[in-house]
Design a protein around this motif. Structure first.
Motif, PDB file in Angstrom:
ATOM      1  N   THR A  62       0.841  -1.207   0.000  1.00  0.00           N
ATOM      2  CA  THR A  62       0.000   0.000   0.000  1.00  0.00           C
ATOM      3  C   THR A  62       0.868   1.246   0.000  1.00  0.00           C
ATOM      4  OG1 THR A  62      -1.680  -1.219   1.220  1.00  0.00           O
ATOM      5  CG2 THR A  62      -1.862   1.183   1.236  1.00  0.00           C
ATOM      6  N   GLU A  63       1.968   1.209   0.731  1.00  0.00           N
ATOM      7  CA  GLU A  63       2.882   2.345   0.808  1.00  0.00           C
ATOM      8  C   GLU A  63       3.446   2.696  -0.570  1.00  0.00           C
ATOM      9  OE1 GLU A  63       7.075   3.502   3.025  1.00  0.00           O
ATOM     10  OE2 GLU A  63       5.872   1.836   3.788  1.00  0.00           O
ATOM     11  N   ASP A  64       3.794   1.695  -1.369  1.00  0.00           N
ATOM     12  CA  ASP A  64       4.334   1.942  -2.712  1.00  0.00           C
ATOM     13  C   ASP A  64       3.294   2.585  -3.624  1.00  0.00           C
ATOM     14  OD1 ASP A  64       6.686   0.787  -1.845  1.00  0.00           O
ATOM     15  OD2 ASP A  64       6.331  -1.133  -2.866  1.00  0.00           O
ATOM     16  N   VAL A  65       2.066   2.094  -3.552  1.00  0.00           N
ATOM     17  CA  VAL A  65       0.986   2.645  -4.381  1.00  0.00           C
ATOM     18  C   VAL A  65       0.698   4.087  -3.964  1.00  0.00           C
ATOM     19  CG1 VAL A  65      -1.454   2.421  -5.029  1.00  0.00           C
ATOM     20  CG2 VAL A  65      -0.012   0.375  -4.865  1.00  0.00           C
ATOM     21  N   ALA A  66       0.661   4.342  -2.659  1.00  0.00           N
ATOM     22  CA  ALA A  66       0.399   5.699  -2.163  1.00  0.00           C
ATOM     23  C   ALA A  66       1.497   6.662  -2.624  1.00  0.00           C
ATOM     24  CB  ALA A  66       0.305   5.693  -0.643  1.00  0.00           C
ATOM     25  N   ARG A  67       2.750   6.236  -2.526  1.00  0.00           N
ATOM     26  CA  ARG A  67       3.860   7.105  -2.960  1.00  0.00           C
ATOM     27  C   ARG A  67       3.809   7.372  -4.460  1.00  0.00           C
ATOM     28  NH1 ARG A  67       8.683   5.005   1.004  1.00  0.00           N
ATOM     29  NH2 ARG A  67       7.869   6.145   2.790  1.00  0.00           N
ATOM     30  N   LEU A  68       3.422   6.371  -5.231  1.00  0.00           N
ATOM     31  CA  LEU A  68       3.288   6.559  -6.667  1.00  0.00           C
ATOM     32  C   LEU A  68       2.208   7.595  -6.970  1.00  0.00           C
ATOM     33  CD1 LEU A  68       4.194   5.612  -9.474  1.00  0.00           C
ATOM     34  CD2 LEU A  68       2.459   3.823  -9.326  1.00  0.00           C
ATOM     35  N   LEU A  69       1.081   7.507  -6.278  1.00  0.00           N
ATOM     36  CA  LEU A  69      -0.006   8.478  -6.479  1.00  0.00           C
ATOM     37  C   LEU A  69       0.430   9.894  -6.113  1.00  0.00           C
ATOM     38  CD1 LEU A  69      -3.056   6.451  -5.138  1.00  0.00           C
ATOM     39  CD2 LEU A  69      -2.696   7.232  -7.482  1.00  0.00           C
ATOM     40  N   VAL A  70       1.117  10.041  -5.000  1.00  0.00           N
ATOM     41  CA  VAL A  70       1.588  11.366  -4.572  1.00  0.00           C
ATOM     42  C   VAL A  70       2.589  11.917  -5.599  1.00  0.00           C
ATOM     43  CG1 VAL A  70       2.909  12.607  -2.809  1.00  0.00           C
ATOM     44  CG2 VAL A  70       1.129  11.009  -2.129  1.00  0.00           C
ATOM     45  N   GLY A  71       3.467  11.067  -6.096  1.00  0.00           N
ATOM     46  CA  GLY A  71       4.432  11.485  -7.115  1.00  0.00           C
ATOM     47  C   GLY A  71       3.750  11.939  -8.393  1.00  0.00           C
TER      48      GLY A  71
END
Length: 87
Positions: A62-71
């Motif tokens: 989930t952390e990777d997906v969230a960081r991708l969205l923020v990026g």
């Protein structure tokens, strides 16, 4: 940085620490599983799948997906303008 931390925390509370491929695809707004896999295979998504023993499908942190969205959000807004004090 603060937005990233808040987004990761909110998504982790809502979805847990891992997402199914279908949940990741939906959150990243891909219209089909095929489009999601094609983008991942071509290197357009900086996501590493997690293989869970006993499961056929891949999972994603989930952390990777969230960081991708923020990026993606940061890149879509362009550079931030500096605040200029009003005279």
């Amino acid at each position: 940085m603060k937005e990233e931390v808040e987004t990761v925390a909110a998504m982790t509370r809502q979805y847990g620490k891992v997402l199914s491929a279908e949940e990741a695809r939906a959150l990243l707004k891909f219209k089909s599983a095929s489009a999601f896999w094609t983008a991942r295979r071509r290197g357009h998504l900086q996501l590493e799948p997690i293989k869970v023993p006993g499961r056929k499908q891949f999972m994603y942190a989930t952390e990777d997906v969230a960081r991708l969205l923020v990026g993606w959000k940061a890149n879509s807004q362009g550079p931030r303008e500096k605040e200029v004090p009003m005279a």
